[in-house]
Design a protein around this motif. Structure first.
Motif, PDB file in Angstrom:
ATOM      1  N   GLY A   1       0.849  -1.198   0.051  1.00 33.93           N
ATOM      2  CA  GLY A   1      -0.060  -0.003  -0.020  1.00 33.93           C
ATOM      3  C   GLY A   1       0.921   1.291  -0.128  1.00 33.93           C
ATOM      4  N   VAL A   2       0.012   2.465   0.211  1.00 36.31           N
ATOM      5  CA  VAL A   2       0.832   3.710   0.064  1.00 36.31           C
ATOM      6  C   VAL A   2       0.998   4.440   1.559  1.00 36.31           C
ATOM      7  N   LEU A   3       2.119   4.641   1.753  1.00 34.10           N
ATOM      8  CA  LEU A   3       2.559   5.316   2.994  1.00 34.10           C
ATOM      9  C   LEU A   3       2.838   6.679   2.904  1.00 34.10           C
ATOM     10  N   VAL A   4       2.243   7.644   3.588  1.00 33.25           N
ATOM     11  CA  VAL A   4       2.710   9.065   3.273  1.00 33.25           C
ATOM     12  C   VAL A   4       3.422   9.649   4.731  1.00 33.25           C
TER      13      VAL A   4
ATOM     14  N   GLN B   1      -5.552  15.259  -2.784  1.00 33.36           N
ATOM     15  CA  GLN B   1      -5.424  15.373  -4.093  1.00 33.36           C
ATOM     16  C   GLN B   1      -4.732  14.459  -4.884  1.00 33.36           C
ATOM     17  N   ILE B   2      -3.541  14.378  -4.430  1.00 29.58           N
ATOM     18  CA  ILE B   2      -2.428  13.202  -5.179  1.00 29.58           C
ATOM     19  C   ILE B   2      -3.033  11.872  -5.510  1.00 29.58           C
ATOM     20  N   LEU B   3      -3.504  11.281  -4.272  1.00 29.77           N
ATOM     21  CA  LEU B   3      -3.845   9.890  -4.169  1.00 29.77           C
ATOM     22  C   LEU B   3      -5.083   9.604  -4.706  1.00 29.77           C
ATOM     23  N   ALA B   4      -6.289  10.510  -4.372  1.00 26.25           N
ATOM     24  CA  ALA B   4      -7.441   9.823  -4.662  1.00 26.25           C
ATOM     25  C   ALA B   4      -7.729   9.373  -6.083  1.00 26.25           C
TER      26      ALA B   4
ATOM     27  N   GLU C   1      -9.417   6.425  -0.751  1.00 29.13           N
ATOM     28  CA  GLU C   1      -8.743   6.606   0.619  1.00 29.13           C
ATOM     29  C   GLU C   1      -7.873   5.521   1.451  1.00 29.13           C
ATOM     30  N   ARG C   2      -7.435   4.807   0.516  1.00 29.91           N
ATOM     31  CA  ARG C   2      -6.538   3.637   0.933  1.00 29.91           C
ATOM     32  C   ARG C   2      -5.207   4.058   1.240  1.00 29.91           C
ATOM     33  N   TRP C   3      -4.925   4.857   1.920  1.00 31.45           N
ATOM     34  CA  TRP C   3      -3.558   5.150   2.270  1.00 31.45           C
ATOM     35  C   TRP C   3      -3.218   5.662   3.682  1.00 31.45           C
TER      36      TRP C   3
END
Length: 768
Positions: free
Chosen positions: A215-218, A602-605, A610-612
């Motif tokens: 997944g995506v980790l910010v 805005q970047i990830l949607a 919302e899966r981040w």
């Protein structure tokens, strides 16, 4: 604890470190010997050659890793309690054993004995984790944590932290607050190259480094919170924890500019990882060098998400139909007519395939050729649908072949549905951006190149995502390349067959009249397999192959200064990582690029909804509190509620401010590089940060300073724009013309905030 006993502790650690380096030298000798032996191996059998080349590559990588960890090989030790009874430490006790002592280092090493006794624990191993997380309140089964400081191969200092307060044993090296090693690292002079933080990883950083890779980790944090260091150590950890998967698919580290990539380039090798690709987004389209520059307004337009639909429209515009019938000369049967209805029908069928432009082109051509064949058949009195006509199916097929090989027909197809390259398409679009509003079109318009090819740029970084989008829309028609490869393969098979025929003809006459029991080459292998075995194998590393392949899918991508990327750049990166395994690090408050994004959502949607996950770093390890107060006031002019990360250090030195006439800006700034008020350590670094327009004048005043697109950050003085300074740090920073930095960009406040937070010790400001 007596002085003698303290000296014994130091002596024991020195003896152990010496043993480690002896083992490291032995491992290097083994790797060097294996490389030399493999290179010297002579073989004509393909399988043996492949095995030899693989061995050379593996041992060379191993040798590179061993060489890279020379400095600071071992930096810590953990002593476990005799009984580890908590659930939190059960796994550690099971792995390490109660009452054990383990040394922690950059790589794992074992002794050369029958049991292969562990000598050094890799910092990424589960056993090593208490070194970073244990506290007096939550000791995680530790009695003591020791920091070992070395210079070269010599132990210079020990710092012990008591985890178990009931343990009365003392060594004389106890560190009352446990911060001595961290503060020493923070106060050390910078070298122009980022150093790893493997010895001083803090608990909040460790939790991010070891987070699951799926997944995506910010990772969000203000200046100096260690975002970049955490991201790089996370890459090293993931390669350790998921070696087989990620080593095969490679890890990509994306940075904001070449200077930044040079700055961080030694971190991963120092952690034993040499197979990672570091690049900017401008370097992710093989064969293109983005050496041009855009105005901020032009880069913002090129970076808009709407450009994807604009380019899709540009491609559709190249799929044309004639306004009036196109005449095509045909020997013996007069002129054929390719009219609008015929072309529209062919275009409809080609688009219905859903294929990219170049891959749909053969379908368009097929329908055009088929329609012209029917037209020709009707002209000579044959109805293709009438079984009673004079021409049979074979005759009509022959007519189709004649039309398919006609140069005039191919020219007509090329005009209506041309074969396009991404470079040709984007160059033509930038020369005439007809699908954009007039104002935007003028801002990005670029004249066609003098050669008429339209493909030689100079391309800009903002053009690269457009080229990548065009490549997706066009597709690669590799039929010619595949045909050439197949022809080459058939030549190899023919050659192999000749070799086998010779081997068959060389059998002795002694067995000429009787069936031989001796197997010949042709008895156990045919020409096709023999040829395939002789085909050259690709022994490049995964990172090297990924750099040359636009369609490569990386196992994990780390993006630093992620807030700077445009919407189009994100489309490019997401194509490179279909698994959506990403680590993004940045700070929206530092966004300087006009095309950058204001929020992670805005970047990830568009890609993951919302899966981040979001992790925040709130401690500033770089910037002293005196400097941070000034920087925070600048940021509050744009956001009155802004709260900066908390600085852990205070130097007692307020920023030095000089107010001068505009004509004296450059001279005063140059003089400050030698001013006693901004005296810097002998090995430290000074950065002069100014609007880009002032850099040439500063370079003339400071001829010994390094500057340019990729300046040498190891030089004592470096000249940079605020944008170039992103992610970097220096002992002393002199900010020149802050008003000019504010006015140079629509996000000038953020750029000035970045410039003011690059110093670890001293800040000077020269203003009008």
């Amino acid at each position: 604890m007596s002085t003698r006993e303290s000296n014994d502790e130091l002596r024991n650690e020195q003896q152990f470190i010496s043993v480690l380096y002896e083992r490291l030298d032995a491992l290097r000798e083994q790797a060097e010997g294996a490389v030399e032996a493999s290179i010297g191996q002579v073989t004509t059998v393909r399988q043996a050659r492949v095995e030899r080349d693989i061995s050379v590559a593996e041992q060379s990588d191993r040798l590179s890793s061993l060489n890279a960890v020379e400095t600071g090989l071992c930096f810590g030790r953990i002593d476990l309690q005799d009984e580890s009874g908590t659930a939190e430490t059960a796994g550690i006790a099971e792995t390490a054993g109660t009452g054990a002592t383990h040394h922690i280092g950059r790589i794992g090493m074992r002794a050369d004995d029958e049991e292969h006794t562990p000598l050094l624990i890799d910092w990424r191993a589960p056993v090593a984790r208490p070194f970073y997380l244990a506290t007096g309140y939550s000791p995680m089964g530790l009695r003591r944590r020791r920091h070992i400081t070395t210079q070269g191969r010599r132990v210079t200092a020990l710092h012990d932290e008591i985890m178990d307060l009931t343990d009365t044993t003392r060594t004389g090296y106890e560190d009352p607050d446990g911060d001595a090693v961290l503060l020493s690292a923070l106060n050390s002079a910078r070298t122009g190259r980022m150093s790893d933080i493997v010895q001083t990883i803090q608990a909040e950083q460790d939790r991010i480094i070891r987070a699951p890779h799926r997944g995506v980790l910010v990772v969000e944090g203000g200046p100096g919170t260690g975002k970049t260091a955490v991201a790089l150590h996370r890459a090293a950890y993931l390669l350790y924890a998921h070696r087989e998967q990620l080593a095969r698919r490679a890890v990509l580290i994306v940075g904001p500019n070449p200077a930044f990539l040079g700055y961080i380039g030694e971190v991963l090798p120092s952690l034993g990882e040499t197979g990672v690709l570091l690049a900017t987004t401008a370097e992710l389209f093989p064969g293109v060098r983005a050496t041009g520059t855009d105005t901020p307004a032009a880069a913002e337009i090129k970076g808009r998400a709407a450009m994807a639909e604009v380019l899709a429209g540009v491609v559709r515009d190249r799929q044309t139909v004639p306004h009036r019938a196109t005449e095509i000369a045909h020997d013996g049967y007069g002129t054929l007519l390719l009219d609008r209805a015929m072309a529209e029908d062919a275009r409809w069928h080609a688009r219905e395939t859903g294929l990219p432009h170049n891959l749909a082109r053969p379908h368009f051509a097929f329908h055009v050729i088929d329609a012209l064949t029917n037209q020709l058949a009707e002209r000579i009195g044959a109805d293709p649908l009438d079984d009673g006509n004079l021409l049979g199916a074979d005759d009509i097929a022959q007519l189709g072949k004649e039309i398919a090989t006609s140069r005039e027909v191919h020219a007509a197809i090329e005009e209506l549905w041309p074969l396009l390259t991404p470079q040709r398409l984007i160059a033509d679009f930038l020369a005439d951006p007809t699908r954009l509003p007039d104002g935007d079109a003028e801002l990005i318009r670029r004249p066609e190149s003098g050669t008429g090819s339209g493909t030689d740029g100079p391309w800009t970084p903002a053009d690269v995502p457009l080229l990548d989008e065009a490549a997706e829309l066009l597709g690669a028609d590799d039929s010619a390349a595949r045909a050439a490869a197949e022809a080459e393969r058939q030549d190899r098979i023919a050659y192999a067959q000749g070799v086998l025929d010779l081997s068959e003809g060389s059998k002795t006459y002694e067995f000429e009249d009787q069936e031989s029991e001796v197997l010949a080459a042709h008895d156990i292998i045919d020409a096709e397999r023999f040829a395939d075995r002789q085909e050259a194998a690709d022994h490049r590393s995964a990172a090297e192959r990924a750099a040359a392949d636009r369609t490569w899918a990386f196992g994990h991508i780390v993006v630093d200064e992620a807030q700077e990327l445009s919407a189009m750049a994100w489309r490019l990166l997401m194509r490179r990582c279909p698994s959506r395994s990403l680590t993004l690090v940045g700070d929206p408050a530092q966004t300087g690029d006009a095309a950058g994004c204001d929020s992670w959502r805005q970047i990830l949607a568009p890609y993951v909804g919302e899966r981040w996950r979001l992790a925040r770093l709130g401690v500033n390890y770089r910037t002293p509190v005196e400097i941070m107060e000034v920087a925070a006031e600048v940021r509050r002019t744009a956001d009155p509620l802004f709260e900066p990360p908390k600085s852990v250090r205070s130097t007692g030195r307020a920023p030095l401010v000089r107010t001068v006439a505009p004509a004296d800006l450059v001279r005063t700034a140059a003089a400050l590089t030698d001013a006693p008020e901004l005296a810097h350590p002998e090995e430290g670094r000074i950065a002069v940060l100014a609007p880009a327009t002032l850099l040439p004048a500063l370079a003339a005043e400071l001829p010994h300073a390094s500057w340019g697109t990729a300046p040498d950050l190891t030089r004592p003085v470096v000249l940079l724009s605020a944008r170039q300074a992103k992610g970097l740090e220096f002992d002393t920073v002199i900010v020149v013309d802050p008003d000019g930095i504010l006015k140079a960009s629509p996000r000038g406040t953020n750029d000035l905030y970045v410039a003011l937070t690059r110093a670890t010790q001293r800040l000077g400001i020269v203003r009008t």
